[in-house]
Design an enzyme around this catalytic site. Structure first.
Site, PDB file in Angstrom:
ATOM      1  N   ARG A   4       0.797  -1.236   0.000  1.00 26.18           N
ATOM      2  CA  ARG A   4       0.000   0.000   0.000  1.00 26.18           C
ATOM      3  C   ARG A   4       0.828   1.285   0.000  1.00 26.18           C
ATOM      4  O   ARG A   4       1.898   1.333   0.607  1.00 26.18           O
ATOM      5  CB  ARG A   4      -0.932  -0.007   1.223  1.00 26.18           C
ATOM      6  CG  ARG A   4      -1.936  -1.144   1.113  1.00 26.18           C
ATOM      7  CD  ARG A   4      -2.836  -1.274   2.316  1.00 26.18           C
ATOM      8  NE  ARG A   4      -3.859  -2.278   2.024  1.00 26.18           N
ATOM      9  CZ  ARG A   4      -3.684  -3.593   2.166  1.00 26.18           C
ATOM     10  NH1 ARG A   4      -2.543  -4.079   2.623  1.00 26.18           N
ATOM     11  NH2 ARG A   4      -4.639  -4.438   1.855  1.00 26.18           N
TER      12      ARG A   4
ATOM     13  N   HIS B  35      -0.866  -2.568  -4.461  1.00 29.18           N
ATOM     14  CA  HIS B  35      -0.241  -3.404  -5.491  1.00 29.18           C
ATOM     15  C   HIS B  35      -0.178  -2.755  -6.881  1.00 29.18           C
ATOM     16  O   HIS B  35      -0.504  -3.388  -7.889  1.00 29.18           O
ATOM     17  CB  HIS B  35      -0.957  -4.750  -5.572  1.00 29.18           C
ATOM     18  CG  HIS B  35      -0.786  -5.606  -4.345  1.00 29.18           C
ATOM     19  ND1 HIS B  35       0.355  -5.593  -3.573  1.00 29.18           N
ATOM     20  CD2 HIS B  35      -1.622  -6.511  -3.752  1.00 29.18           C
ATOM     21  CE1 HIS B  35       0.219  -6.449  -2.582  1.00 29.18           C
ATOM     22  NE2 HIS B  35      -0.969  -7.016  -2.659  1.00 29.18           N
TER      23      HIS B  35
ATOM     24  N   HIS C 217       3.323 -12.774  -5.849  1.00 26.26           N
ATOM     25  CA  HIS C 217       2.162 -12.929  -4.964  1.00 26.26           C
ATOM     26  C   HIS C 217       1.484 -14.302  -5.090  1.00 26.26           C
ATOM     27  O   HIS C 217       0.260 -14.388  -5.225  1.00 26.26           O
ATOM     28  CB  HIS C 217       1.162 -11.795  -5.256  1.00 26.26           C
ATOM     29  CG  HIS C 217       0.249 -11.452  -4.114  1.00 26.26           C
ATOM     30  ND1 HIS C 217      -0.616 -12.363  -3.561  1.00 26.26           N
ATOM     31  CD2 HIS C 217       0.086 -10.314  -3.421  1.00 26.26           C
ATOM     32  CE1 HIS C 217      -1.290 -11.780  -2.586  1.00 26.26           C
ATOM     33  NE2 HIS C 217      -0.882 -10.531  -2.479  1.00 26.26           N
TER      34      HIS C 217
ATOM     35  N   ASP D 142      -1.864 -10.288   8.206  1.00 29.30           N
ATOM     36  CA  ASP D 142      -1.639  -9.517   6.980  1.00 29.30           C
ATOM     37  C   ASP D 142      -0.669  -8.403   7.367  1.00 29.30           C
ATOM     38  O   ASP D 142      -1.034  -7.233   7.410  1.00 29.30           O
ATOM     39  CB  ASP D 142      -2.972  -8.963   6.446  1.00 29.30           C
ATOM     40  CG  ASP D 142      -2.848  -8.371   5.053  1.00 29.30           C
ATOM     41  OD1 ASP D 142      -1.736  -8.421   4.485  1.00 29.30           O
ATOM     42  OD2 ASP D 142      -3.857  -7.866   4.540  1.00 29.30           O
TER      43      ASP D 142
ATOM     44  N   GLU E  48       5.150 -12.424   0.755  1.00 33.34           N
ATOM     45  CA  GLU E  48       5.580 -11.478  -0.277  1.00 33.34           C
ATOM     46  C   GLU E  48       6.837 -10.740   0.173  1.00 33.34           C
ATOM     47  O   GLU E  48       6.785  -9.970   1.121  1.00 33.34           O
ATOM     48  CB  GLU E  48       4.464 -10.466  -0.533  1.00 33.34           C
ATOM     49  CG  GLU E  48       3.119 -11.079  -0.847  1.00 33.34           C
ATOM     50  CD  GLU E  48       1.953 -10.212  -0.377  1.00 33.34           C
ATOM     51  OE1 GLU E  48       1.939  -9.004  -0.625  1.00 33.34           O
ATOM     52  OE2 GLU E  48       1.039 -10.760   0.264  1.00 33.34           O
TER      53      GLU E  48
END
Ligand code: GLA
Length: 379
Positions: free
Chosen positions: A108, A133, A207, A279, A344
């Site tokens: 982000r 992304h 990803h 996350d 990631e």
């Protein structure tokens, strides 16, 4: 007769060898097929890489996306361990970046803007007012050029993308080359190389979502994870980093020892509630620009074991908290909440607006590089 044998040895054998070497593009280790046609009519190709032990990786030119990777279980049985779709429409309509090569900026950017050399750049916003992304049509929605190469380590595919000046609001024409190698040690190795003609920012990632059970009706909650990070970057309610760097110690975010994902995911911990599970960007230990092992994942029922190596400063560990049942996934399986996890490798989210964090700036004449390796074995 002797003369004929002599001539054969001296002339014909070297000629055949030379011919087979010059024909490396047709090597049986890499096969090319048509995967589909984009909405605008352009053809998308799929390359199947096969290594010596028998693993396969399928990669398409749309989004430089990994469609599948097979890995053996402890009995030597191979299964596909990454989520994806059966057809191109899935990838065009999907919102989860399944298997994609994400950029220019993975993760982000707050307010979809940043300032560089005194100039503010407004980017395409695609998650409320923020960018996620790379924007509405980032690298994961672009058509890449592919060239198969037979590397020493195993079959490889070189993908190249030229992103024009102003793409998604970013300055500079950026050329990014990504080489996926399926090594004969059952690794998916990803080498990135990027250049620009104007000062810009660049922070791509890969990803893939993994489910090491190989059965995508299972969740990933019984997988065990270890991440070599003492710190993470806490988030606000829009998943934007607050700018602080905090210890994982004494929180359910501590994965310094192999821990089952599901064992603490529902703990009453504010950060977990904000993200609806894991996350988070982990601030990886021992960042010095060199490739080191940063995480590993073990699936006890199949014995599959995944190790992650990277030269990046951060790792986003994401447990598929927003996975959507549409478009329907491979073999007609609708992916439910937490059927895959992603690891990631990248810079910290929102780094362009956090001047104290490792820089993501790329200048003309410089070369962006990243190496990230996903290694499959069993235990
Ligand atoms: C990353 C983000 C998640 C989510 C997924 C894609 O992992 O951190 O919040 O946006 O990508 O769905």
């Amino acid at each position: 007769m002797k003369r004929i044998i002599f001539l054969f040895t001296v002339l014909v054998i070297p000629f055949i060898t030379l011919l087979s070497q010059s024909n490396k593009k047709d090597s049986p280790m890499i096969e090319k097929s048509v995967f589909g046609k984009m909405k605008d009519g352009k053809e998308v190709y799929m390359y199947t890489l096969k290594n010596k032990p028998g693993a396969e990786a399928k990669i398409i030119t749309y989004g430089a996306t990994v469609v599948s990777i097979t890995a053996p279980d402890r009995n030597g049985k191979y299964a596909d361990v990454t989520l994806g779709y059966d057809n191109l429409e899935g990838y065009e309509n999907g919102t989860g970046y399944l298997g994609a090569l994400v950029g220019r900026y993975a993760n982000r950017i707050a307010g979809a803007k940043f300032t560089l050399d005194g100039k503010t750049y407004l980017l395409s916003a695609n998650e409320g007012k923020n960018q996620l992304h790379g924007g509405k049509t980032g690298f994961s929605k672009d058509l890449w050029k592919a060239e198969p190469i037979e590397g020493k380590a195993g079959p490889a595919l070189k993908l190249t993308l030229v992103s024009p000046d102003g793409d998604q609001g970013y300055p500079g024409k950026v050329t990014l080359q990504v080489i996926y190698t399926l090594t004969n040690d059952n690794e998916l190795r990803i080498d990135y190389k990027g250049t620009t003609d104007k000062t810009t920012i660049l922070n791509p990632t890969h990803h893939s979502y993994f489910n090491l059970t190989g059965v995508f009706t299972n969740t990933i909650l019984n997988h065990q994870v270890k991440i070599d990070a003492d710190y993470y970057t806490p988030i606000d309610k829009e998943s934007i980093p607050t700018g602080k760097i905090e210890k994982v110690e004494d929180t359910p975010l501590d994965f310094r020892k192999l821990t089952t994902i599901g064992s603490r995911i529902n703990d009453n911990f504010e950060q977990l509630k904000l993200a609806n599970g894991y996350d988070f960007n982990y601030v990886l230990n021992n960042y010095n620009g060199k490739v080191r092992e940063v995480a590993d994942v073990y699936e006890p029922t199949t014995g599959r074991y995944l190790q992650i190596f990277t030269d990046q400063p951060g790792l986003q560990f994401y447990t598929g908290n927003f996975l959507s049942e549409t478009p329907v996934g491979k073999n007609g399986v609708a992916y439910k909440f937490r059927t895959g996890f992603a690891m990631e490798a990248e810079h910290y989210p929102n780094s362009p607006n956090e001047p104290e964090w490792p820089s993501v700036v790329l200048k003309p004449g410089q070369t962006y590089r990243q190496t990230t390796i996903y290694k499959f074995s069993t235990k």
